[in-house]
Design a protein around this motif. Sequence first.
Motif, PDB file in Angstrom:
ATOM      1  N   SER A 169      -7.905  35.340   8.265  1.00  0.00           N
ATOM      2  CA  SER A 169      -8.132  33.993   8.102  1.00  0.00           C
ATOM      3  C   SER A 169      -9.609  33.530   7.690  1.00  0.00           C
ATOM      4  O   SER A 169     -10.067  33.089   6.810  1.00  0.00           O
ATOM      5  CB  SER A 169      -7.362  33.017   8.831  1.00  0.00           C
ATOM      6  OG  SER A 169      -7.919  31.610   8.581  1.00  0.00           O
TER       7      SER A 169
ATOM      8  N   PRO B  92      -0.344  39.957   6.336  1.00  0.00           N
ATOM      9  CA  PRO B  92       0.244  39.018   5.994  1.00  0.00           C
ATOM     10  C   PRO B  92       0.435  37.769   7.062  1.00  0.00           C
ATOM     11  O   PRO B  92       0.530  38.264   8.048  1.00  0.00           O
ATOM     12  CB  PRO B  92       1.497  39.279   5.418  1.00  0.00           C
ATOM     13  CG  PRO B  92       1.952  40.596   5.985  1.00  0.00           C
ATOM     14  CD  PRO B  92       0.711  41.140   6.621  1.00  0.00           C
ATOM     15  N   ASN B 100       1.299  32.013   2.130  1.00  0.00           N
ATOM     16  CA  ASN B 100       0.262  33.123   2.292  1.00  0.00           C
ATOM     17  C   ASN B 100      -0.844  32.877   1.119  1.00  0.00           C
ATOM     18  O   ASN B 100      -2.030  32.764   1.219  1.00  0.00           O
ATOM     19  CB  ASN B 100       0.890  34.530   2.106  1.00  0.00           C
ATOM     20  CG  ASN B 100       1.220  35.166   3.474  1.00  0.00           C
ATOM     21  OD1 ASN B 100       0.102  35.671   3.981  1.00  0.00           O
ATOM     22  ND2 ASN B 100       2.196  34.851   3.911  1.00  0.00           N
ATOM     23  N   LEU B 101       0.070  32.473  -0.093  1.00  0.00           N
ATOM     24  CA  LEU B 101      -1.104  32.241  -1.380  1.00  0.00           C
ATOM     25  C   LEU B 101      -1.564  31.238  -1.523  1.00  0.00           C
ATOM     26  O   LEU B 101      -2.639  30.778  -2.176  1.00  0.00           O
ATOM     27  CB  LEU B 101      -0.208  32.841  -2.757  1.00  0.00           C
ATOM     28  CG  LEU B 101       0.179  34.310  -2.485  1.00  0.00           C
ATOM     29  CD1 LEU B 101       0.992  34.627  -3.817  1.00  0.00           C
ATOM     30  CD2 LEU B 101      -1.206  35.071  -2.285  1.00  0.00           C
ATOM     31  N   TYR B 103      -2.461  29.325   1.283  1.00  0.00           N
ATOM     32  CA  TYR B 103      -3.112  28.795   2.521  1.00  0.00           C
ATOM     33  C   TYR B 103      -4.708  28.502   2.194  1.00  0.00           C
ATOM     34  O   TYR B 103      -5.215  27.293   2.547  1.00  0.00           O
ATOM     35  CB  TYR B 103      -3.090  30.031   3.218  1.00  0.00           C
ATOM     36  CG  TYR B 103      -3.873  30.000   4.653  1.00  0.00           C
ATOM     37  CD1 TYR B 103      -3.426  29.318   5.703  1.00  0.00           C
ATOM     38  CD2 TYR B 103      -5.155  30.428   4.669  1.00  0.00           C
ATOM     39  CE1 TYR B 103      -3.956  29.189   6.953  1.00  0.00           C
ATOM     40  CE2 TYR B 103      -5.759  30.428   5.935  1.00  0.00           C
ATOM     41  CZ  TYR B 103      -5.341  29.957   7.100  1.00  0.00           C
ATOM     42  OH  TYR B 103      -5.892  29.787   8.244  1.00  0.00           O
ATOM     43  N   CYS B 153      -1.879  41.021   0.493  1.00  0.00           N
ATOM     44  CA  CYS B 153      -3.084  40.536   1.054  1.00  0.00           C
ATOM     45  C   CYS B 153      -4.180  40.699  -0.054  1.00  0.00           C
ATOM     46  O   CYS B 153      -5.076  39.844   0.316  1.00  0.00           O
ATOM     47  CB  CYS B 153      -3.342  41.719   2.314  1.00  0.00           C
ATOM     48  SG  CYS B 153      -2.107  41.289   3.676  1.00  0.00           S
ATOM     49  N   ARG B 156      -4.093  37.668  -1.733  1.00  0.00           N
ATOM     50  CA  ARG B 156      -4.363  36.362  -1.044  1.00  0.00           C
ATOM     51  C   ARG B 156      -5.775  36.355  -0.975  1.00  0.00           C
ATOM     52  O   ARG B 156      -6.605  35.210  -1.242  1.00  0.00           O
ATOM     53  CB  ARG B 156      -3.816  36.477   0.458  1.00  0.00           C
ATOM     54  CG  ARG B 156      -4.106  35.220   1.365  1.00  0.00           C
ATOM     55  CD  ARG B 156      -3.669  35.645   2.662  1.00  0.00           C
ATOM     56  NE  ARG B 156      -4.245  36.481   3.463  1.00  0.00           N
ATOM     57  CZ  ARG B 156      -3.777  37.266   4.531  1.00  0.00           C
ATOM     58  NH1 ARG B 156      -2.559  36.946   5.081  1.00  0.00           N
ATOM     59  NH2 ARG B 156      -4.236  38.316   5.032  1.00  0.00           N
ATOM     60  N   THR B 159      -7.251  34.652  -4.153  1.00  0.00           N
ATOM     61  CA  THR B 159      -6.937  33.104  -4.428  1.00  0.00           C
ATOM     62  C   THR B 159      -8.087  32.223  -4.026  1.00  0.00           C
ATOM     63  O   THR B 159      -8.035  31.203  -4.580  1.00  0.00           O
ATOM     64  CB  THR B 159      -5.963  32.830  -3.368  1.00  0.00           C
ATOM     65  OG1 THR B 159      -6.362  33.018  -2.035  1.00  0.00           O
ATOM     66  CG2 THR B 159      -4.546  33.090  -3.539  1.00  0.00           C
TER      67      THR B 159
END
Lengths: 278, 247
Positions: A169, B92, B100-101, B103, B153, B156, B159
């Motif tokens: 994150s 993930p 996930n995408l 976020y 991932c 992600r 993104t």
Amino acid sequence: MREKLKDSVFKIWIGLSTSLVFIVVVYIFLYIFINGAGSINGEFLFSAPKGMPIGSEGGIFPAIVGSLLLMVIACAFASILAISTAIYLVFYCTSEKVKRLIHLIIQCMSGVPSIILGLFGYTLLVLHLGFGRSLISGGITLGVMIFPYIQVRVEKTLIEVDKAVITSSYALGVSKVYTLFKLIFPMCKFDIVSAITLAGGFAIGAAAPVILTAAVIFAPVPESIFSPVMALPFHLYILTGEGISLEKAYGTALVLMLILLVINIISVILNFTRKEHE
Amino acid sequence: MNILEINNLNVSYGSKQVIKNLSMNIEKNKITAVIGPSGCGKSTLLTTLNLMIAENGGSFTGEILFKGKDILSYEIDYLRRMIGIVFQKSTPFPFSIYKNLTYAPKYYGIKDKNRLNEIVENILKRVGLYDEINKNLNMLATKLSGGQQQRLCIGRALTVEPEILLLDEPCSALDRKNTANIEEMLLELSKDYTIVVVTHNLSQAKRISDYTAFILDGELIEYDTTENVFNNPKDDRTREYIKGIYG
Ligand SMILES: Nc1ncnc2c1ncn2[C@@H]1O[C@H](COP(=O)(O)OP(=O)(O)OP(=O)(O)O)[C@@H](O)[C@H]1O
Ligand SMILES: [Mg+2]
């Protein structure tokens, strides 16, 4: 041969202890159920105590409402502080010394007998701050009592979150606060809520702190957070202690146990839901 | 054009120095492979490039320039957004594929549903998952297969519209078919992104990369076009490493 013998002795021992505990629990529950079920009806649940001496007739509605309100305030107060503390310790505190000190304090807090906490609440909240015997004094005192309980569990949950997930994150350039609220909390929400409900059960069953800080004999349903309240354990204590009505006392005990049962079932269901999500 | 310039980089964890005086440039829109034995500091090098190293307790001296400016002069969030990283173990988030995408885009202020849907669709197409999972966007991402998780991932990371993509052994846990999928995807992505990929698989480096860097004990031993490194290594240690794995 000898090892085998040891093995079976051990198995029997474990089996016996488990069944003993099980039998005792079931016996207590059945005993209270059989003695208390008779007095439970609509009037008992939804009206105020009546009769002479008061409590020998009527119901326990004010005590039920009082206990639930105390629990809600205690949980709100304790969980806000406990979750914040846990977050600080896991995600912000970098000094091992500070961490150890805070852990030590929390450990001490969890060891303080509840009657002492009651005394503390009485001195600080009831007298010093002038809240009087009230919902708010009792709620906060109970909150202090369950704080360590929630804090320890929440901290454990937060520590167990996969570090790699948190790192990914941060790797998206996302802030720590966003990560906390949008990733870590959603991941841990079932555990956190389950910790809070269990602690709520602990709070609702406690008599000592409530007697000193919140309860006034046969107080009506409170009008504000500064009104005194009645609580189930205290009601139970009066009914038996003063020998008012043993029958009603069993009824009260049964209601208290059923509330605890519901709380525990909620917590178990939450745990299941969590497992399914994984 | 060099999108990254690394000059005299030293990285250490506490008193343990892992990267030693390493200098290299990374060319824009090319695939650069980083190879070397286990523990030589490949992952450390990658995590230094977008300052994730601090989260792992490491520190560095030396200079890294991103588009000609010191990486320390950028806001750290911006830098990490521009230089995405995907780790070896796919991570993930335990939410739906859709979440996930979205976020990171949501964090950057995109609220519009249509816009978000568009992003998700585009990304899934880019990483070759669209046909496989576009009907199951609400499926838990952790229930995807290993290869799909890894592609998700990578998706992600895309993104947030980075310019550089750092990949740490993206295929190490995958079978041949998934590896081939990812390699194909990377070749496609390199048209728009700069890719640095750490790999243990030398034939993979050979197949997909334009440049190859060979690191040994935290030192850059050889850095050249992939063709030169594999066919014409200048250093004996490179030759041995390449031979050792093959033979
Ligand atoms: N967080 C850390 N703290 C302390 N030492 C570390 C840390 N991470 C890595 N190291 C050490 O740094 C050295 C380089 O590790 P690194 O992970 O960069 O190697 P690598 O080339 O990626 O290896 P592999 O191919 O096995 O992934 C190793 O000796 C490792 O023990
Ligand atoms: Mg590595």
